[in-house]
Design a protein around this motif. Structure first.
Motif, mmCIF file in Angstrom:
data_model
loop_
_atom_site.group_PDB
_atom_site.id
_atom_site.type_symbol
_atom_site.label_atom_id
_atom_site.label_comp_id
_atom_site.label_asym_id
_atom_site.label_seq_id
_atom_site.Cartn_x
_atom_site.Cartn_y
_atom_site.Cartn_z
ATOM 1 N N ASN A 111 -10.362 4.859 29.430
ATOM 2 C CA ASN A 111 -10.521 6.225 28.903
ATOM 3 C C ASN A 111 -9.364 6.675 28.023
ATOM 4 O O ASN A 111 -8.895 7.801 28.115
ATOM 5 C CB ASN A 111 -10.692 7.240 30.049
ATOM 6 N N ILE A 112 -8.886 5.766 27.164
ATOM 7 C CA ILE A 112 -7.842 6.192 26.227
ATOM 8 C C ILE A 112 -8.353 6.031 24.800
ATOM 9 O O ILE A 112 -9.337 5.330 24.543
ATOM 10 C CB ILE A 112 -6.527 5.417 26.432
ATOM 11 N N ASN A 113 -7.665 6.694 23.891
ATOM 12 C CA ASN A 113 -8.051 6.638 22.482
ATOM 13 C C ASN A 113 -7.686 5.282 21.882
ATOM 14 O O ASN A 113 -7.079 4.451 22.537
ATOM 15 C CB ASN A 113 -7.387 7.777 21.712
ATOM 16 N N LEU A 114 -8.067 5.078 20.618
ATOM 17 C CA LEU A 114 -7.923 3.765 19.979
ATOM 18 C C LEU A 114 -6.556 3.135 20.254
ATOM 19 O O LEU A 114 -5.548 3.584 19.712
ATOM 20 C CB LEU A 114 -8.131 3.917 18.476
ATOM 21 N N PRO A 115 -6.511 2.096 21.107
ATOM 22 C CA PRO A 115 -5.221 1.495 21.473
ATOM 23 C C PRO A 115 -4.784 0.461 20.438
ATOM 24 O O PRO A 115 -5.134 -0.708 20.508
ATOM 25 C CB PRO A 115 -5.521 0.843 22.831
ATOM 26 N N THR A 116 -4.006 0.917 19.460
ATOM 27 C CA THR A 116 -3.687 0.056 18.320
ATOM 28 C C THR A 116 -2.498 -0.859 18.570
ATOM 29 O O THR A 116 -2.357 -1.872 17.907
ATOM 30 C CB THR A 116 -3.389 0.912 17.074
ATOM 31 N N ILE A 142 1.371 1.509 25.536
ATOM 32 C CA ILE A 142 0.126 1.559 24.768
ATOM 33 C C ILE A 142 0.258 2.701 23.761
ATOM 34 O O ILE A 142 0.425 3.860 24.152
ATOM 35 C CB ILE A 142 -1.076 1.834 25.693
ATOM 36 N N ALA A 143 0.206 2.360 22.476
ATOM 37 C CA ALA A 143 0.240 3.393 21.436
ATOM 38 C C ALA A 143 -1.153 3.531 20.845
ATOM 39 O O ALA A 143 -1.795 2.532 20.511
ATOM 40 C CB ALA A 143 1.245 3.032 20.348
ATOM 41 N N THR A 144 -1.632 4.765 20.737
ATOM 42 C CA THR A 144 -2.973 5.001 20.202
ATOM 43 C C THR A 144 -2.889 5.448 18.748
ATOM 44 O O THR A 144 -1.895 6.034 18.317
ATOM 45 C CB THR A 144 -3.729 6.069 21.017
ATOM 46 N N GLN A 145 -3.951 5.188 18.021
ATOM 47 C CA GLN A 145 -3.994 5.516 16.599
ATOM 48 C C GLN A 145 -3.811 7.014 16.360
ATOM 49 O O GLN A 145 -3.260 7.419 15.346
ATOM 50 C CB GLN A 145 -5.324 5.036 16.007
ATOM 51 N N VAL A 146 -4.261 7.836 17.312
ATOM 52 C CA VAL A 146 -4.170 9.290 17.108
ATOM 53 C C VAL A 146 -2.781 9.846 17.418
ATOM 54 O O VAL A 146 -2.503 11.006 17.136
ATOM 55 C CB VAL A 146 -5.232 10.055 17.927
ATOM 56 N N GLY A 147 -1.890 9.008 18.019
ATOM 57 C CA GLY A 147 -0.506 9.445 18.142
ATOM 58 C C GLY A 147 0.057 9.593 19.537
ATOM 59 O O GLY A 147 1.131 10.173 19.715
ATOM 60 N N TYR A 186 -12.235 -1.210 22.269
ATOM 61 C CA TYR A 186 -12.731 0.143 22.012
ATOM 62 C C TYR A 186 -14.244 0.115 21.869
ATOM 63 O O TYR A 186 -14.810 -0.862 21.374
ATOM 64 C CB TYR A 186 -12.084 0.731 20.743
ATOM 65 N N GLY A 187 -14.888 1.188 22.266
ATOM 66 C CA GLY A 187 -16.347 1.242 22.254
ATOM 67 C C GLY A 187 -16.947 1.688 20.935
ATOM 68 O O GLY A 187 -18.166 1.740 20.798
ATOM 69 N N SER A 188 -16.095 2.009 19.952
ATOM 70 C CA SER A 188 -16.574 2.526 18.672
ATOM 71 C C SER A 188 -15.521 2.206 17.627
ATOM 72 O O SER A 188 -14.391 1.870 17.964
ATOM 73 C CB SER A 188 -16.782 4.040 18.774
ATOM 74 N N MET A 189 -15.869 2.309 16.342
ATOM 75 C CA MET A 189 -14.850 2.175 15.303
ATOM 76 C C MET A 189 -14.588 3.508 14.605
ATOM 77 O O MET A 189 -14.026 3.550 13.521
ATOM 78 C CB MET A 189 -15.246 1.110 14.287
ATOM 79 N N LYS A 190 -14.981 4.600 15.258
ATOM 80 C CA LYS A 190 -14.726 5.931 14.692
ATOM 81 C C LYS A 190 -13.611 6.596 15.489
ATOM 82 O O LYS A 190 -13.704 6.686 16.724
ATOM 83 C CB LYS A 190 -15.993 6.786 14.748
ATOM 84 N N VAL A 191 -12.579 7.064 14.797
ATOM 85 C CA VAL A 191 -11.458 7.679 15.527
ATOM 86 C C VAL A 191 -11.880 8.977 16.204
ATOM 87 O O VAL A 191 -11.230 9.432 17.145
ATOM 88 C CB VAL A 191 -10.246 7.951 14.604
ATOM 89 N N HIS A 201 -13.644 9.814 21.008
ATOM 90 C CA HIS A 201 -12.439 9.733 21.829
ATOM 91 C C HIS A 201 -12.667 9.019 23.160
ATOM 92 O O HIS A 201 -13.785 8.934 23.669
ATOM 93 C CB HIS A 201 -11.904 11.145 22.105
ATOM 94 N N ASN A 202 -11.558 8.523 23.724
ATOM 95 C CA ASN A 202 -11.474 8.061 25.115
ATOM 96 C C ASN A 202 -12.423 6.913 25.441
ATOM 97 O O ASN A 202 -12.939 6.806 26.546
ATOM 98 C CB ASN A 202 -11.731 9.228 26.087
ATOM 99 N N GLN A 203 -12.634 6.039 24.471
ATOM 100 C CA GLN A 203 -13.518 4.888 24.706
ATOM 101 C C GLN A 203 -12.741 3.581 24.830
ATOM 102 O O GLN A 203 -13.313 2.508 24.725
ATOM 103 C CB GLN A 203 -14.540 4.772 23.573
#
Length: 469
Positions: free
Chosen positions: A12-17, A34-39, A451-456, A459-461
């Motif tokens: 359940n976290i945002n895009l883990p880049t 873990i750093a996410t794309q959204v910051g 990640y469950g999607s490629m759209k930023v 969220h939380n996938q």
């Protein structure tokens, strides 16, 4: 065939880049960050997830164009080799409030029959750009929130994409911070920034963070010669000819290190390059030779070949045959450049293809991580280079599945084959894009970001797994 399992660590976290490990000052245990794309930057401590830093307000609004897909955001995180003692770490991200119109209003494709599309220049850079990326030094002081200390670079970027990802890593050889920058985006590198020695885009750059430490808040630039001299003095260039790159990784090899870098492909092929010896060129020397119009001795300087070459292939435009959709015509996009860079470029260690007829391979989408594995828990993988691809590109119906694969380092400079790693894990009906690969400090564990999607905006996938036997 090698078979692995996935052990979920956090969900359940945002895009883990970006996935990195380090030991916090005063701590004794290595933590996974873990750093996410959204910051957001989290770490896993004692089985719970803790927030290390949240810079979401500093990051430009993501997902507002391209149907929610975005390649901007928090792109790099690296901990200083002496982080345990000095608390220094580094961030690379796309800055809030810097959105511009972009260098082109339309998608770009070169036309070999129209020379004007082959020799474009990026003019009006102060107004025709997409956004600004920054590289910053931060400090974690005892019993305090992390604080920004200074800015090392401010980069104006022409397009939304190809900004690099996992773009900051420290070299265990030189102790310098390595920044991997993509070519600026669009597709086909319209301005050929990656081969221009003065352009910061499309390069692998070393930053010496231990000198000129009074440097702060440089001007926003696109070229090395626009930087003040004290900033130029901190920079050396390791490589050019980069399209887009998921970081650099190191594997100990006798008294040195093998360096691995992946170059994300255009239409044909994804490539992983390796090198041991290289000759970094000080930016001050590059500028001097440009001013004097002299040729630098570039022996040992790495060139990955883009935009003339896409891995082991001359860069091509694919024209699909209307008569038979399974057939297509590959037209050389930049014939003259392919010739000019043919003997100067580094050959890939391995390449894998967007379409591959071999039954034991797969159709690729985009390379998202490259790491050596030095552990013993998966003995068949020990000493291998493991890589991830975003999603199988095989025209199969959803849900999407990413791919794990591996190859071996070799010293004979021949193109290596690769093998797919079978994953014994049930993602159910959810899509599973493999967006990042990480390792611990001694490279005995591998971590996978899914990640469950490629759209930023979705969220939380995200889920972080450890790759286990």
């Amino acid at each position: 065939m090698i078979k692995v399992n996935l052990r979920p660590l956090v969900g359940n976290i945002n895009l883990p880049t970006i996935l990195k490990t380090t030991i916090l000052p005063g701590d004794s245990t290595e933590r996974l960050f873990i750093a996410t794309q959204v910051g957001e930057i989290f770490y896993i401590g004692n089985g719970v997830i803790e927030t290390f830093l949240d810079i979401r307000p500093r990051i430009l609004e993501l997902g507002t164009s391209a149907g929610g897909y975005d390649e901007r955001g928090l792109l790099g995180l690296a901990f200083h080799p002496e982080f345990y003692y000095n608390g220094l770490f580094y961030l690379h991200y796309s800055v809030a409030g810097t959105q511009g119109p972009g260098a082109f209003p339309e998608p770009f494709k070169p036309n070999p029959c129209d020379p004007s599309t082959l020799n474009l220049k990026w003019t009006n850079r102060e107004t025709q750009y997409n956004h600004i990326d920054t590289v910053e030094e931060w400090i974690l002081q005892s019993n305090a929130q992390p604080q920004k200390r200074r800015t090392l670079l401010n980069l104006r970027r022409p397009f939304l994409n190809h900004n690099g990802v996992n773009s900051l890593n420290f070299s265990p050889e030189t102790g310098k911070l390595i920044l991997t920058t993509g070519d600026g985006g669009a597709g086909y590198d319209p301005f050929n920034l990656s081969q221009d020695d003065m352009e910061i885009a499309g390069k692998i750059i070393e930053i010496d963070v231990g000198i000129n430490t009074f440097n702060d808040d440089p001007p926003v630039v696109t070229r090395f010669d626009e930087l003040p001299v004290t900033f130029q003095e901190t920079l050396t260039v390791i490589a050019k000819g980069v399209r887009n790159i998921p970081g650099i990784s190191f594997q100990r090899y006798y008294n040195g290190y093998i360096k691995y870098v992946g170059n994300v492909g255009q239409d044909l092929v994804e490539s992983i390059f390796s090198f041991v010896d290289y000759r970094p060129i000080p930016v001050t020397d590059l500028i001097q030779s440009s001013l004097m119009r002299t040729e630098l001795a570039l022996e040992g300087f790495i060139n990955l070949g883009w935009r003339g070459w896409e891995g082991a292939f001359p860069t091509s435009i694919i024209d699909f045959c209307s008569a038979d959709p399974t057939m297509s015509e590959k037209i050389n996009a930049y014939y003259d450049e392919a010739i000019n860079t043919s003997v100067k470029r580094l050959l890939p260690l391995t390449s894998y293809f967007h379409k591959d007829p071999r039954p034991d391979k797969f159709g690729a989408t985009a390379l998202t991580g490259v790491h050596p594995y030095m552990g013993n828990e998966i003995p068949d993988l020990t000493g291998s280079v493991v890589f991830t691809d975003l999603a199988r590109n095989e025209g199969s119906p959803p849900p999407v599945r990413g791919v794990l694969a591996y190859t071996k380092f070799n010293t004979d400079c021949k193109l290596q084959d690769f093998d797919v790693i079978e994953i014994d894990y049930d993602f159910g009906s959810n899509s599973a894009f493999f967006v990042s690969l990480g390792t611990n400090l001694d490279q005995t564990r591998l971590y996978l970001g899914v990640y469950g999607s490629m759209k930023v905006a979705d969220h939380n996938q995200g889920t972080i797994f450890e790759i286990v036997p």
